[in-house]
Design a protein around this motif. Structure first.
Motif, PDB file in Angstrom:
ATOM      1  N   GLU A 138       0.844  -1.193   0.000  1.00 21.98           N
ATOM      2  CA  GLU A 138       0.000   0.000   0.000  1.00 21.98           C
ATOM      3  C   GLU A 138       0.886   1.253   0.000  1.00 21.98           C
ATOM      4  O   GLU A 138       1.067   1.912   1.026  1.00 21.98           O
ATOM      5  CB  GLU A 138      -0.933  -0.016   1.220  1.00 21.98           C
ATOM      6  CG  GLU A 138      -2.115   0.912   1.023  1.00 21.98           C
ATOM      7  CD  GLU A 138      -3.177   0.740   2.095  1.00 21.98           C
ATOM      8  OE1 GLU A 138      -3.067   1.403   3.143  1.00 21.98           O
ATOM      9  OE2 GLU A 138      -4.111  -0.054   1.888  1.00 21.98           O
ATOM     10  N   GLY A 180       0.600   4.268  -0.947  1.00 22.04           N
ATOM     11  CA  GLY A 180       0.040   5.574  -0.610  1.00 22.04           C
ATOM     12  C   GLY A 180      -0.197   5.782   0.877  1.00 22.04           C
ATOM     13  O   GLY A 180      -0.633   6.859   1.290  1.00 22.04           O
ATOM     14  N   ASN A 181       0.089   4.782   1.695  1.00 27.53           N
ATOM     15  CA  ASN A 181      -0.195   4.882   3.124  1.00 27.53           C
ATOM     16  C   ASN A 181       0.923   5.643   3.847  1.00 27.53           C
ATOM     17  O   ASN A 181       2.034   5.139   3.998  1.00 27.53           O
ATOM     18  CB  ASN A 181      -0.372   3.479   3.716  1.00 27.53           C
ATOM     19  CG  ASN A 181      -0.913   3.521   5.129  1.00 27.53           C
ATOM     20  OD1 ASN A 181      -0.424   4.246   5.983  1.00 27.53           O
ATOM     21  ND2 ASN A 181      -1.931   2.714   5.369  1.00 27.53           N
ATOM     22  N   ASP A 182       0.622   6.860   4.306  1.00 31.64           N
ATOM     23  CA  ASP A 182       1.617   7.707   4.963  1.00 31.64           C
ATOM     24  C   ASP A 182       2.135   7.087   6.262  1.00 31.64           C
ATOM     25  O   ASP A 182       3.311   7.225   6.593  1.00 31.64           O
ATOM     26  CB  ASP A 182       1.039   9.088   5.278  1.00 31.64           C
ATOM     27  CG  ASP A 182       0.854   9.926   4.020  1.00 31.64           C
ATOM     28  OD1 ASP A 182       1.541   9.633   3.018  1.00 31.64           O
ATOM     29  OD2 ASP A 182       0.020  10.852   4.037  1.00 31.64           O
ATOM     30  N   ARG A 215       4.750   4.503   5.476  1.00 30.99           N
ATOM     31  CA  ARG A 215       6.003   5.126   5.017  1.00 30.99           C
ATOM     32  C   ARG A 215       6.735   5.808   6.175  1.00 30.99           C
ATOM     33  O   ARG A 215       7.949   5.740   6.280  1.00 30.99           O
ATOM     34  CB  ARG A 215       5.721   6.120   3.880  1.00 30.99           C
ATOM     35  CG  ARG A 215       5.437   5.414   2.557  1.00 30.99           C
ATOM     36  CD  ARG A 215       5.420   6.322   1.347  1.00 30.99           C
ATOM     37  NE  ARG A 215       4.157   7.037   1.261  1.00 30.99           N
ATOM     38  CZ  ARG A 215       4.031   8.352   1.418  1.00 30.99           C
ATOM     39  NH1 ARG A 215       5.089   9.087   1.677  1.00 30.99           N
ATOM     40  NH2 ARG A 215       2.862   8.927   1.315  1.00 30.99           N
TER      41      ARG A 215
END
Length: 204
Positions: free
Chosen positions: A117, A119-121, A124
């Motif tokens: 995933e 796009g998961n801040d 990250r």
């Protein structure tokens, strides 16, 4: 005082979540979402135990998350929770080399979660922070704060005021270090728990 009250509320909430997940698991052992919630609750509760109890709970969470990956190898929240579990275990391990192995394993799980995933801040950010974790671990254990932070028994103190100040300082540091882990795991477990138990809002 607020912190203690919040802690108490969190313990009650996640103990309830743990018991609910355990009951659900007895009926449906193949429910990967439930196993993930159960592991998340254990990780939360582990933060309030002594070192040995914490490690036992973390290992229990890890084994449940590994079960999840057998059922769903690409389940990103389980991969991410495994990263958190290994990070927590590392901070409870005084030996830097042994701790580094846990940190390395954690980083691998964070990488896999990000890959599933991108796009998961939160994923990250966890991967980013994990790179600094070994350095922080060495620092806190070098100054002997790690022993206090992990709840190791302290010897008698001649000055209760000094002891209280040290305890507060180490407690603050503990929350700094575990804060992102606790908060993040808490959010995932809370949301998952809510989804499984809260009826949908009535349509208007």
């Amino acid at each position: 005082m607020d912190l203690q009250h919040n802690d108490f509320d969190r313990i009650l909430f996640f103990e309830h979540a743990r018991k609910t997940a355990e009951a659900t698991h007895a009926k449906n052992p193949s429910d990967a979402d439930n196993l993930t919630r159960w592991a998340g609750a254990l990780l939360e509760l582990s933060q309030f135990q002594n070192v040995q109890e914490s490690k036992i709970m973390i290992q229990d969470a890890i084994s449940k998350l590994e079960e999840v990956l057998v059922l769903k190898p690409k389940k990103h929240d389980a991969l991410w929770c495994l990263g958190n579990a290994h990070t927590s275990h590392a901070f409870l391990t005084p030996d830097a080399e042994e701790a580094k192995e846990y940190f390395d394993t954690a980083a691998e799980y964070f990488k896999k979660a990000v890959a599933e995933e991108p796009g998961n801040d939160l994923y990250r950010k966890s991967l980013e922070v994990s790179a600094k974790a070994p350095e922080l671990h060495v620092e806190i254990h070098r100054h002997g704060i790690g022993q206090q932070m992990t709840g190791a028994a302290a010897g008698p103190s001649t000055s209760s005021g000094t002891m209280a100040a040290k305890k507060k300082k180490s407690s603050d540091l503990k929350y700094d270090i575990f804060g992102w882990i606790i908060l993040a795991v808490g959010i995932v477990a809370w949301v998952g728990f809510g989804k499984s138990n809260v009826p949908p809002p009535p349509q208007q």
